[in-house]
Design an enzyme around this catalytic site. Structure first.
Site, short mmCIF file in Angstrom:
data_model
loop_
_atom_site.label_atom_id
_atom_site.label_comp_id
_atom_site.label_asym_id
_atom_site.label_seq_id
_atom_site.Cartn_x
_atom_site.Cartn_y
_atom_site.Cartn_z
N LYS A 133 47.81 25.65 34.66
CA LYS A 133 46.59 25.80 33.87
C LYS A 133 46.92 26.35 32.48
O LYS A 133 47.91 27.05 32.32
CB LYS A 133 45.72 26.80 34.64
CG LYS A 133 44.38 27.10 34.05
CD LYS A 133 43.63 28.00 35.02
CE LYS A 133 42.27 28.38 34.47
NZ LYS A 133 41.58 29.31 35.37
N SER A 157 37.13 27.45 36.15
CA SER A 157 37.83 27.18 34.93
C SER A 157 39.08 26.32 35.12
O SER A 157 39.56 25.74 34.16
CB SER A 157 38.21 28.49 34.25
OG SER A 157 39.10 29.24 35.05
N SER A 192 37.16 30.22 40.00
CA SER A 192 37.79 29.25 39.11
C SER A 192 38.92 28.44 39.74
O SER A 192 39.32 27.42 39.18
CB SER A 192 38.33 29.96 37.86
OG SER A 192 37.27 30.28 36.98
#
Lengths: 543, 543
Positions: free
Chosen positions: A125, A200, A224
């Site tokens: 990420k 996220s 997330s």
């Protein structure tokens, strides 16, 4: 000075130049093609590339590498190619660093038989620092921000034989459940491009769903890891605080530790959870991350030593409703199917009544906005870009709390989590096993992945962050408009409840094919048991 | 309405009435009698009471109970009597609840052979809630504040067969290193009543030194277990965060979690540390405290699995100076003696250079004062009593930080602890064992227990709270004015350095007989290994 729009456009253009011409799709599917997981990858990739990337079982993938059937270079090549194709379909990548990845793969090919340590390719990420790679976290003002060091997580993964080759898209500042920012735009859900991939860790979720990677690392502060895993039909684990090293990764609102963000795996096969967690524990993160817990992989816990031992009859409490926001029909169907599957496998399903322990979203929102939005405003201010984010997570006009006020929110959190734990313990009278319920089975969200730009309710996952419960999501079904028909409006208990109903129920067709996933929630520090119980639930569902 | 002075006087008078007439000392030793550990207890206690209370080895004490040689009632009676005598000599108690203790002892006598669970009598610092017992935490305004529930810690101790019978004195609000408040006044050091017993668990330290209890529970936010243990020549362990359950105990500035206060044992024999920690781990605190870590007692860790195995040659790094505040002569002597003892036992002693990692006391002070003193002011305001506390811990005019400013302090803490950990890891090149140093040996304080009302420097212990290192103190020697002579003034590096020199060096005779103790500091979550290494160092010193 260039405008923020120009800087963002330049960054996107620069990313586009990293797409090799032989991987550029000459014709993109039209907007009517919502499900791009069915894209004919063999039109761009070789047969072997497709074979490799569709080997979703991480253990099998590793076995094929360790037995010399596939080289690391072949595997990395197959995945980066597929990742780049996926990116053109759902806009999931933020950085592509193939040269670095291929060099690492070559090292592994040269030595892997001696070390036996390859755990396969991974990606990260856009908040996990990798030396020499740009990290924007969705801020235009951070374009050009190249990490000087590997984060502890990236370093340990590399040490364990991982190969890092791309970075994936996130919401601006990471702070809401939809992966959109002013640099890279919006990532779409591969199963239905009209819907969000969640956030996220949404770019991560979309990429893995496209089989552009077998396993990746996300972060979870309110859901997330789990929301994007759930919205893409993946397995994703939220470990408890400080199990996976966060040190050296970048985050929003650093210093906010009342709810600690955690890193964890996202993967298309359930065995990937164990592979990742075991590899990270074996790397002893506590030696290099000052807050990482000294918790080696615990095989006895994985074999359910605290749950009657492997093979014992388990009791799961199903959470049909959190008392605030009623889950929409496909989740009720998923819970029903899961309960039936568990009972068919000899386990028991009871009800987890949330009546005493309704999620305290005002504590989350209070903590996330306690600096009056100052941290995010500073980062936005570097470029002048506008603010993004949902009102269900970020206040539109946040009040900057004093430290004393902030501490009172922390105290309120402690009262909530003690009450929740007591409530869990009290279930001992309902299970028939002599133990309180072994795990809670809950929706990952009250709504299917919603349409773009539609605020969602994140407290089906969020209460686990407060309580620090270890929790994994697993896929159960997909939305079928023929079955998951519109319900009549009920008496709404809250604005969230009403909004969720209105967003989700207007037209079930909108959500066709969207993955519907549940969570298996264990106690704090029960990662191993949660992985095993998730395997058990998944096997029951597949039986 | 009564003044705060009247309320405090009434409370003290009420406590005095709880002293049975046969235990009231008719003649108190004069102020010239500084060392009251030599008080002739047999003038008040029976021979058997003295024999029991002078059985300092906790394991032997438990063995005698479990073999039926002494009943729990006898043991509890002996200890409460001695505690009450001790109180008249050093003013260490705040609550006496003998009836409750004797009833509990009777229960244990009736059943202990069946359960085998007695771990012996214990007492608690005045912040650990015990149902039905008053808790003031040094505030006049909290007189009459009777706990409605047992804290998790008290409950688990009772479940494990402990008997609670008194509560001990603390600083106002717990927030400085000297046990004085407007309710109960000052507790003196039993070895030299002109000196402080330290704090915040100072009443506890004084009581155990007087053998009024074999083992007690203190709390540690900056050294509050270790400083009073050190100042009284006891063993005291600061466990890492959330190992011992804090839930349901009362604290100052609840919600301040950037440095988490921890509970831990204080005891007159080193084996007491293991007895306590093992009993608490066996009670599975994570089942009832929502933030307690799921960490069972780890025998492999105790047998030094991560340190070459039991019997391996260990390497200890001695910290002669923290780079801020130079330790006074008896500590240098204690370090020298300890190094020689370790080398004689076959271990190695190297130097821990703090030059790169000077303690960051401004972070502690910033965090402790971040609410502008609001929490403490509210509690003081209930009665109007004046503020107490050292300027080295509590700002005289604290600034109330915004949440964003508070978060920046947390970030600064994280940078410090990462640097400290890296520095520890870098010692691998100096040890000759293939491992970084196994533990750090450091002074518990740069000064001997100081005279009353004299601010001290707490960052020899405080840096462990920041880094969350597990750390135990052990006694080495006592001040001998003939050897520990006044040093000429050195070039002072800081105000703390100068103050420490001036407080400590004016007249060594002032500190005659004061205990001098060191810390054995392990990494985060290394309680078991730290206990074992403390046993090893103590055995080497006694050899």
């Amino acid at each position: 000075m260039a405008s923020w729009q120009d800087k963002a456009a330049a960054k996107r253009a620069s990313l586009a130049t990293l797409i090799p011409s032989d991987l550029k799709l000459s014709a993109l599917p039209g907007s009517a093609t919502l499900n791009v997981t069915l894209f004919p990858f063999d039109s761009v990739l070789s047969h072997r590339d497709v074979e490799i990337t569709e080997t979703v079982n991480v253990s099998i993938l590793l076995k094929k590498i360790s037995e010399g059937e596939w080289t690391a270079t072949e595997v990395v090549s197959a995945y980066y190619k597929r990742a780049i194709v996926a990116h053109q379909l759902v806009n999931c990548l933020t950085e592509i660093f193939i040269d670095q990845a291929l060099a690492r793969a070559k090292e592994l090919d040269d030595y892997f038989q001696a070390t036996g340590k390859t755990i396969g390719p991974l990606h990260l990420k856009d908040q996990i620092d990798v030396k020499g790679v740009e990290l924007t976290m969705g801020y235009v003002g951070w374009i050009g921000n190249v990490s000087k060091e590997n984060s502890v997580c990236a370093q340990l993964l590399l040490d364990q034989g991982a190969v890092l080759y791309v970075r994936t898209n996130v919401p601006q500042a990471l702070m809401f459940g939809e992966s959109v920012n002013n640099v890279f735009g919006t990532t779409s859900n591969p199963f239905n491009r009209n819907l969000t991939c969640g956030g996220s860790s949404g770019g991560e979720g979309a990429l893995i769903a496209m089989k552009g990677s077998p396993l990746g690392v996300g972060s979870d502060l309110g859901g997330s890891i789990r929301i994007p895993s759930a919205f893409q039909g993946l397995y994703g684990l939220r470990p408890s605080y400080n199990r996976i090293p966060y040190c050296g990764s970048t985050n929003s609102m650093e210093g906010q530790e009342a709810i600690t963000s955690v890193l964890g795996p996202m993967t298309c096969s359930v065995d990937g959870l164990k592979v990742f967690m075991q590899a990270m524990a074996d790397a002893k993160p506590w030696l290099s991350d000052p807050v990482a817990l000294r918790l080696p992989w615990n095989d006895a816990a994985y074999l359910l030593a605290d749950h009657g031992g492997d093979g014992a009859r388990l009791c799961f409490a199903l959470m049909w409703d959190d008392g605030v926001c009623r889950p929409m029909p496909p989740y009720i169907r998923a819970l029903r199917e899961t309960k039936a599957a568990l009972e068919a496998a000899g386990h028991k399903g009871t009800r987890f009544s949330p009546s005493l322990v309704k999620p305290v979203s005002h504590v989350h929102i209070g903590l996330f906005n306690a600096d009056g939005g100052h941290d995010i405003a500073l980062a936005r201010g570097l470029s002048g870009e506008p603010k993004l984010g949902w009102s269900t997570v970020l206040d539109s006009e946040p009040k900057h709390l004093s430290t004393y006020e902030y501490w009172q929110l922390c105290r309120e959190r402690t009262i909530f989590i003690k009450k929740h734990l007591d409530h869990w313990n009290d279930t001992v009278s309902t299970t028939g096993t002599g133990r309180p319920v072994d795990a809670i089975i809950a929706p990952a969200s009250p709504s299917a992945p919603s349409q773009h730009n539609t605020p969602g309710y994140i407290y089906y996952t969020g209460f686990c962050n407060l309580c620090d419960y270890s929790a994994a999501v697993f896929p159960v079904t997909t939305v079928d408009p023929a079955i998951d028909v519109k319900l009549p409006a009920h008496e709404f208990r809250s604005v969230n409840d009403q909004t969720n109903y209105e967003n989700c129920m207007n037209e079930p067709e909108t959500f066709r094919n969207a993955p519907i996933s549940l969570q298996c929630i264990g106690r704090k520090n029960e990662e191993e048991a949660v992985i095993r119980m998730t395997e058990i639930v998944s096997a029951a569902l597949q039986a």
